[in-house]
Design an enzyme around this catalytic site. Structure first.
Site, PDB file in Angstrom:
ATOM      1  N   GLN A  33       1.968   4.738   3.301  1.00 48.45           N
ATOM      2  CA  GLN A  33       2.842   4.965   2.294  1.00 48.45           C
ATOM      3  C   GLN A  33       4.314   4.608   2.482  1.00 48.45           C
ATOM      4  O   GLN A  33       5.357   5.220   2.072  1.00 48.45           O
ATOM      5  CB  GLN A  33       2.766   6.262   1.960  1.00 48.45           C
ATOM      6  CG  GLN A  33       1.491   6.936   1.185  1.00 48.45           C
ATOM      7  CD  GLN A  33       1.560   6.161  -0.358  1.00 48.45           C
ATOM      8  OE1 GLN A  33       2.844   5.979  -0.931  1.00 48.45           O
ATOM      9  NE2 GLN A  33       0.539   5.749  -1.007  1.00 48.45           N
ATOM     10  N   SER A  34       4.349   3.473   3.179  1.00 44.62           N
ATOM     11  CA  SER A  34       5.893   2.904   3.591  1.00 44.62           C
ATOM     12  C   SER A  34       6.776   2.607   2.326  1.00 44.62           C
ATOM     13  O   SER A  34       6.389   1.722   1.683  1.00 44.62           O
ATOM     14  CB  SER A  34       5.741   1.828   4.535  1.00 44.62           C
ATOM     15  OG  SER A  34       6.821   1.109   4.675  1.00 44.62           O
TER      16      SER A  34
END
Length: 313
Positions: A33-34
């Protein structure tokens, strides 16, 4: 929203170098989930470059489709190519070597890739937040100035730029970096390396003998672990949102604000009379990865959902 967050200031400098160098694609890496990976993918498409993202996930999920939750939806809508790896592979090989492996692969395919490190946190990216200090100093004059700057610290570039800029400017605000992953010692050493890359040698004359440990205060705020939210952290984020309308993401700003408020409550005399600017680093899309934890929290502490009694004509 697709280009929100602190990474945009770094990408302004990094993408300019990519375009100037005639590159046709960009590579970066991060967690599943960068926020940085998402912002990089969108920025690349704005400039006509193809984004390639190395994303780490669990061993159980690495061979499956990663889905469309949160940042993944934007990345895939932007046409980013996702290169999935396990957390164990990331830990053993390291991001620089993984980025180099993918760079070599793309070069062998006739491409000209530009490599952006995790979080956009290299010495060039740091300039984004050295420059931001000018805006902070100007805007803070409207309410009498600030004494402290606080933020979440994940890859170190934002903290390095704010600390250096504050030190070199008349602002001279005390900088507090709430680390959400590595140790304070790691961040001090890494930021010293970023400063050296800028030609500002830690301990050298330009800094008056100072180094990262003199320019900022690193605080352990990791809690249960990177991207692992405790109920107390989420409760703080929910309370802040309900009181102010400012939504804190669970991975970065949520952890940092939780640690900051805990410090203020535990040592009020150290903070009394100070004006603190908290730099929100974005990450709203990451909330969607925490729905299982947030749902019971909001059910217990949020206002009720009511069926409106409609008076029909």
């Amino acid at each position: 929203m697709q280009m929100s967050g602190n990474k945009v200031r770094k990408l302004e400098f990094l993408m300019a170098e990519a375009v100037a160098g005639g590159h046709d694609c960009v590579i970066t890496a991060g967690g599943i989930q960068s926020n940085h990976a998402r912002a990089t993918a969108v920025a690349a498409r704005y400039l006509g470059l193809e984004p390639h993202l190395i994303l780490r996930t669990s061993r159980q999920a690495v061979d499956s489709d990663p889905g469309l939750v949160g940042n993944l939806l934007v990345e895939r809508m932007a046409g980013a190519t996702l290169h999935m790896i396990t957390k164990e592979e990331y830990g053993k090989v390291g991001s620089p070597a993984l980025l180099e492996q993918l760079r070599q692969q793309l070069v062998s395919e006739g491409r000209k890739p530009y490599v952006i490190p995790v979080g956009g946190s290299n010495s060039l990216g740091v300039w984004g937040y050295v420059q931001a200090i000018d805006e902070i100093a100007t805007q803070s004059q409207q309410f009498g100035g600030i004494t402290d700057i606080a933020m979440a610290c994940g890859s170190g570039g934002t903290t390095a730029g704010l600390a250096l800029g504050s030190y070199l400017s008349p602002l001279k605000a005390r900088v507090h970096a709430y680390g959400v992953c590595d140790t304070p010692d790691y961040f001090y050493d890494y930021i010293d390396g970023l400063l050296e890359g800028l030609g500002v040698a830690p301990g050298g004359p330009l800094l008056g003998g100072a180094d990262a440990r003199s320019l900022l205060r690193a605080v352990q705020a990791r809690g249960a672990g990177y991207a692992i939210s405790t109920e107390e952290e989420l409760r703080t984020a929910q309370a802040v949102s309900a009181a102010t309308g400012v939504v804190l993401d669970p991975v970065y700003s949520g952890k940092a604000v939780h640690a900051l408020l805990r410090e203020i409550n535990e040592s009020p005399d150290e903070w009394r009379g100070r004006t603190v600017l908290f730099v929100h680093t974005g990450g709203l899309l990451g909330m969607y990865d925490k729905l299982d934890q947030l749902d019971p929290l909001l059910q217990a502490h949020g206002p009720p959902v009511r069926r409106m009694q409609v008076k029909l004509p």
